[in-house]
Motif scaffolding. Structure first.
Motif, mmCIF file in Angstrom:
data_model
loop_
_atom_site.group_PDB
_atom_site.id
_atom_site.type_symbol
_atom_site.label_atom_id
_atom_site.label_comp_id
_atom_site.label_asym_id
_atom_site.label_seq_id
_atom_site.Cartn_x
_atom_site.Cartn_y
_atom_site.Cartn_z
ATOM 1 N N UNK A 87 -14.295 35.041 22.362
ATOM 2 C CA UNK A 87 -14.258 33.579 22.495
ATOM 3 C C UNK A 87 -15.668 33.032 22.580
ATOM 4 N N UNK A 88 -16.510 33.702 23.376
ATOM 5 C CA UNK A 88 -17.905 33.249 23.534
ATOM 6 C C UNK A 88 -18.681 33.354 22.233
ATOM 7 N N UNK A 89 -18.338 34.339 21.404
ATOM 8 C CA UNK A 89 -19.033 34.495 20.127
ATOM 9 C C UNK A 89 -18.480 33.523 19.093
ATOM 10 N N UNK A 90 -17.174 33.226 19.169
ATOM 11 C CA UNK A 90 -16.549 32.380 18.148
ATOM 12 C C UNK A 90 -16.925 30.920 18.290
ATOM 13 N N UNK A 91 -16.995 30.458 19.536
ATOM 14 C CA UNK A 91 -17.156 29.020 19.738
ATOM 15 C C UNK A 91 -18.435 28.443 19.114
ATOM 16 N N UNK A 92 -19.616 29.058 19.311
ATOM 17 C CA UNK A 92 -20.792 28.480 18.643
ATOM 18 C C UNK A 92 -20.619 28.409 17.131
ATOM 19 N N UNK A 93 -19.941 29.406 16.567
ATOM 20 C CA UNK A 93 -19.715 29.406 15.119
ATOM 21 C C UNK A 93 -18.813 28.260 14.701
ATOM 22 N N UNK A 94 -17.750 28.028 15.501
ATOM 23 C CA UNK A 94 -16.836 26.925 15.212
ATOM 24 C C UNK A 94 -17.570 25.588 15.288
ATOM 25 N N UNK A 95 -18.432 25.477 16.288
ATOM 26 C CA UNK A 95 -19.197 24.252 16.427
ATOM 27 C C UNK A 95 -20.087 24.044 15.211
ATOM 28 N N UNK A 96 -20.782 25.105 14.814
ATOM 29 C CA UNK A 96 -21.715 24.955 13.693
ATOM 30 C C UNK A 96 -20.965 24.646 12.399
ATOM 31 N N UNK A 97 -19.811 25.312 12.198
ATOM 32 C CA UNK A 97 -19.092 25.154 10.928
ATOM 33 C C UNK A 97 -18.248 23.892 10.859
ATOM 34 N N UNK A 98 -17.661 23.478 11.989
ATOM 35 C CA UNK A 98 -16.716 22.359 11.915
ATOM 36 C C UNK A 98 -17.070 21.185 12.815
ATOM 37 N N UNK A 99 -17.192 21.474 14.144
ATOM 38 C CA UNK A 99 -17.221 20.353 15.067
ATOM 39 C C UNK A 99 -18.509 19.543 14.982
ATOM 40 N N UNK A 100 -19.624 20.229 14.744
ATOM 41 C CA UNK A 100 -20.879 19.490 14.724
ATOM 42 C C UNK A 100 -21.202 18.932 13.344
ATOM 43 N N UNK A 101 -20.316 19.171 12.403
ATOM 44 C CA UNK A 101 -20.533 18.599 11.070
ATOM 45 C C UNK A 101 -19.774 17.297 10.993
ATOM 46 N N UNK A 102 -20.376 16.333 10.308
ATOM 47 C CA UNK A 102 -19.685 15.055 10.157
ATOM 48 C C UNK A 102 -18.589 15.251 9.112
ATOM 49 N N UNK A 103 -17.547 14.449 9.238
ATOM 50 C CA UNK A 103 -16.449 14.547 8.283
ATOM 51 C C UNK A 103 -16.939 14.129 6.904
ATOM 52 N N UNK A 104 -16.690 15.032 5.929
ATOM 53 C CA UNK A 104 -17.135 14.733 4.576
ATOM 54 C C UNK A 104 -15.946 14.316 3.746
ATOM 55 N N UNK A 105 -15.821 13.038 3.526
ATOM 56 C CA UNK A 105 -14.776 12.619 2.587
ATOM 57 C C UNK A 105 -15.352 12.790 1.200
ATOM 58 N N UNK A 106 -14.524 12.939 0.204
ATOM 59 C CA UNK A 106 -14.981 13.167 -1.158
ATOM 60 C C UNK A 106 -16.008 12.101 -1.541
ATOM 61 N N UNK A 107 -17.257 12.491 -1.788
ATOM 62 C CA UNK A 107 -18.268 11.477 -2.057
ATOM 63 C C UNK A 107 -18.019 10.734 -3.357
ATOM 64 N N UNK A 108 -17.209 11.341 -4.235
ATOM 65 C CA UNK A 108 -16.949 10.656 -5.498
ATOM 66 C C UNK A 108 -15.741 9.738 -5.420
ATOM 67 N N UNK A 109 -15.014 9.863 -4.330
ATOM 68 C CA UNK A 109 -13.804 9.039 -4.226
ATOM 69 C C UNK A 109 -14.183 7.590 -4.043
ATOM 70 N N UNK A 110 -13.538 6.726 -4.791
ATOM 71 C CA UNK A 110 -13.794 5.298 -4.634
ATOM 72 C C UNK A 110 -12.698 4.764 -3.740
ATOM 73 N N UNK A 111 -13.079 4.292 -2.586
ATOM 74 C CA UNK A 111 -12.059 3.830 -1.641
ATOM 75 C C UNK A 111 -11.560 2.460 -2.042
ATOM 76 N N UNK A 112 -10.393 2.118 -1.455
ATOM 77 C CA UNK A 112 -9.810 0.826 -1.783
ATOM 78 C C UNK A 112 -10.712 -0.323 -1.365
ATOM 79 N N UNK A 113 -11.522 -0.058 -0.360
ATOM 80 C CA UNK A 113 -12.330 -1.160 0.170
ATOM 81 C C UNK A 113 -13.525 -1.467 -0.712
ATOM 82 N N UNK A 114 -13.949 -0.507 -1.542
ATOM 83 C CA UNK A 114 -15.133 -0.769 -2.345
ATOM 84 C C UNK A 114 -14.760 -1.720 -3.476
#
Lengths: 344, 131
Positions: free
Chosen positions: A170-197
Motif C-alpha cells: 500500500x505504501x509503495x502503491x499510493x505514491x504511484x497512484x498519485x503520480x499517475x492519476x490523482x495529481x494529474x489534471x483531468x485531460x478531456x480530449x483536446x480535439x473535442x469541440x464542446x457545445x459551449x464553444x
C-alpha cells in the motif's frame, strides 16, 4: 476541522464530473489529503482533490480509537498521515448475541445448518469486531458531520497482515497512484469541440438544419444566413472564419464531405449520399468473394482506398466510418473484428 | 476525541529533536522485556551502530513477548527519562518475518513523494505570487 468550500469560479462544472474516472472510483487518498479536501459549493457531499471530484474513498490503517454502539462501530483509522473516523454499520450476523459454537447433532450427510450458521456468525464477528491495534480496510462515502470529516463505510473488514506485506505494498502503491492519476489534471480530449464553444454551437445548428430539411448537398454560402445570428457583433470576417471552422469540424466528424473539389465547393451530406453507400457496399461485396478477404474481411482502410479509386478521392475516413456503421446496423455487412468488414 | 496521526520514524531518528508527546510509529527487534517495570527494548541496526528504543508497555499488556522478533510500536514519545527517547505504546504488534529492508524502502519512497509534492506546491505558489 476542514469545512472550507471551493471558490465557485475554480470548481469544474458538475456536468463534467461524470467524465472524471475518479468520480466513480473509491479513491485511495492519504487520510491527511482526505481531511484537507475542499467541499463543493455546487453539490455538498462532493469533495475536490486537485480539481478531481471525489466522494468515495478507500483507506487502510491501524485502528487507534474504537467506539461501539448497538448498530454500528466507530473506528478511528490512522494510516500514518492522519486519523479519520469510520462509521461501520453492523450486519445482522454481527449484532446477533446468540452464543456462537452451538454445534447440534449431525444431520445425516454431515451438514448441520445450525453449526454452519454459527460458524458464519463467528467469522463475520471476527472480521468486523476490531480492537485497537488491528489493521482495518474501509471503503465508503465521505461526509462531514459536526465539522468533522467521516467515512460512512460501505465495506469494511479486519486485514490479516502479520508480515506487513499489504501495508508495505500500500505504501509503495499510493505514491504511484498519485503520480499517475490523482495529481494529474483531468485531460478531456483536446480535439473535442464542446457545445459551449462557438464552433461546437455552430456545428449543432448546421446539423439540425441539415436534418430538418433533409438536405443532401449544399454550398458554403447556403449556411451563411444560418450562422449570421451566432456572430455578435456582426462581422463578415468573423462569419467567414466561423463558417470555415464549422465546415472543417463537420468534415472531421464525417458528417459532410466535398465530393469534387471545385472553386464553388459543393458539400454532400454523408448520411444522404446513396451513391456512396452503394459504392461502399459494392466494394465490400466484391472483395468478400475473393479468397483473400473471404474469412477475415476487408480492413476499413482497404475499403477506403477502393472507394477513393472508384467513387471520389475526397471521401474521408470519418465519412466512410459513418456509412459503414449504418450498413452494419442494417445488416448489409458484418464486422469480423474491430475494423474488418464482410458482406452478409 | 481522535489521537493525532502516528508518523513512521526509524529508531535512529527518535532522538531529542522530537517533541514530547508526539505520536510516532517505529519498528525494531525485541531484545529485552521487564514485565515488572512494563518496559521493553527494541533494537535496530543502522550505520554499524545498534540503536535502542525503550517502550513503556503498560497500555498494551498482557502481550506475548517473543525475544528476537520484530515488533511495530505506535505511541507517544516521552523523553523525560534521561536515557534517551522512550515511547509510551498504544499499539504493539509482532510482525516477525517482515521484510525490514522493503519496509524501509517503502517508508523512504513515501517520504520522498511528500517532499516532491511539497516542493511542487511551493513552486506553484511562488510562480502564482510572481504573476
Amino acid at each position: 476541522m476542514q469545512t472550507e468550500t471551493m471558490d465557485a469560479a475554480e470548481e469544474p462544472s458538475s456536468i463534467l464530473w461524470g467524465l472524471d474516472p475518479l468520480f466513480s472510483a473509491f479513491v485511495r487518498l492519504y487520510v491527511s489529503d482526505i481531511l484537507h479536501m475542499t467541499e463543493s459549493t455546487q453539490v455538498p457531499g462532493i469533495y475536490f482533490y486537485n480539481q478531481h471530484p471525489v466522494y468515495r474513498v478507500d483507506v487502510l490503517g491501524t485502528v487507534v480509537y474504537k467506539r461501539e454502539r448497538e448498530d454500528f462501530f466507530c473506528y478511528g483509522v490512522d494510516d500514518g498521515t492522519g486519523v479519520i473516523n469510520c462509521l461501520c454499520w453492523k450486519s445482522e450476523l454481527v449484532k446477533d448475541d446468540r452464543p456462537t459454537g452451538g454445534e447440534g447433532g449431525d444431520a445425516p450427510g454431515g451438514f448441520n445448518v445450525e453449526a454452519e450458521l454459527s460458524k458464519l456468525r463467528r467469522s463475520q464477528q471476527e472480521r468486523c469486531r476490531l480492537d485497537i491495534g488491528d489493521l482495518l480496510r474501509v471503503r465508503g462515502t465521505l461526509k462531514t458531520s459536526r465539522q468533522q470529516r467521516e467515512i460512512m463505510a460501505s465495506n469494511f473488514y479486519r486485514v490479516c497482515d502479520p508480515l506487513m506485506e499489504l501495508q508495505i505494498s500500500w505504501m509503495m502503491d499510493l505514491p504511484q497512484l498519485y503520480r499517475d492519476c490523482y495529481d494529474k489534471k483531468l485531460q478531456l480530449d483536446p480535439h473535442a469541440t464542446s457545445r459551449d464553444s462557438p464552433v461546437g454551437g455552430a456545428s449543432i445548428v448546421v446539423r439540425n438544419f441539415l436534418e430538418k430539411n433533409s438536405v443532401s448537398r449544399f454550398r458554403e454560402n447556403d449556411l451563411k444566413e444560418l450562422l449570421e445570428p451566432l456572430v455578435a457583433p456582426p462581422s463578415s470576417q468573423q462569419l467567414q472564419q466561423l463558417l470555415k471552422q464549422t465546415l472543417q469540424h463537420l468534415q472531421d466528424e464525417g458528417v459532410v464531405y466535398p465530393k469534387v473539389k471545385s472553386p464553388d465547393q459543393v458539400y454532400l451530406v454523408t448520411s444522404r449520399d446513396k451513391e456512396l453507400l452503394v459504392a461502399i457496399l459494392d466494394v465490400i461485396r466484391e472483395d468478400s468473394r475473393r479468397e483473400k478477404y473471404a474469412e477475415k474481411g476487408c480492413h476499413v482502410l482497404h475499403i477506403l482506398s477502393a472507394v477513393r479509386q472508384r467513387y471520389s478521392v475526397n471521401v474521408s475516413r470519418a465519412a466512410l466510418q459513418l456509412l459503414v456503421q449504418s450498413l452494419e446496423s442494417s445488416s448489409d455487412i458484418i464486422s469480423t473484428s474491430d475494423s474488418h468488414y464482410i458482406a452478409f | 476525541m481522535l489521537p493525532s496521526a502516528a508518523v513512521f520514524y526509524f529508531p535512529w531518528e527518535l532522538n531529542s529533536d522530537l517533541q514530547d508527546g508526539q505520536s510516532v510509529r517505529t519498528c525494531g527487534r525485541l531484545v529485552d522485556y521487564q514485565p515488572e517495570e512494563s518496559k521493553a527494548t527494541l533494537s535496530a541496526q543502522h550505520a554499524s551502530k545498534e540503536h535502542h528504543v525503550i517502550v513503556h508497555t503498560m497500555f498494551v499488556e498482557p502481550f506475548n513477548p517473543i525475544i528476537g522478533a520484530q515488533y511495530i510500536v505506535l505511541g507517544e514519545t516521552d523523553g523525560n527519562e534521561g536515557i534517551g527517547t522512550t515511547v509510551r505504546a498504544r499499539v504493539l504488534n509482532c510482525v516477525d518475518g517482515v521484510n525490514v529492508a522493503l519496509l524501509h524502502k517503502a517508508v523512504i519512497e513515501q517520504r520522498s513523494f511528500f517532499r516532491e509534492r511539497e516542493r511542487k506546491q511551493c513552486d506553484t505558489a511562488k510562480s502564482a505570487d510572481a504573476t
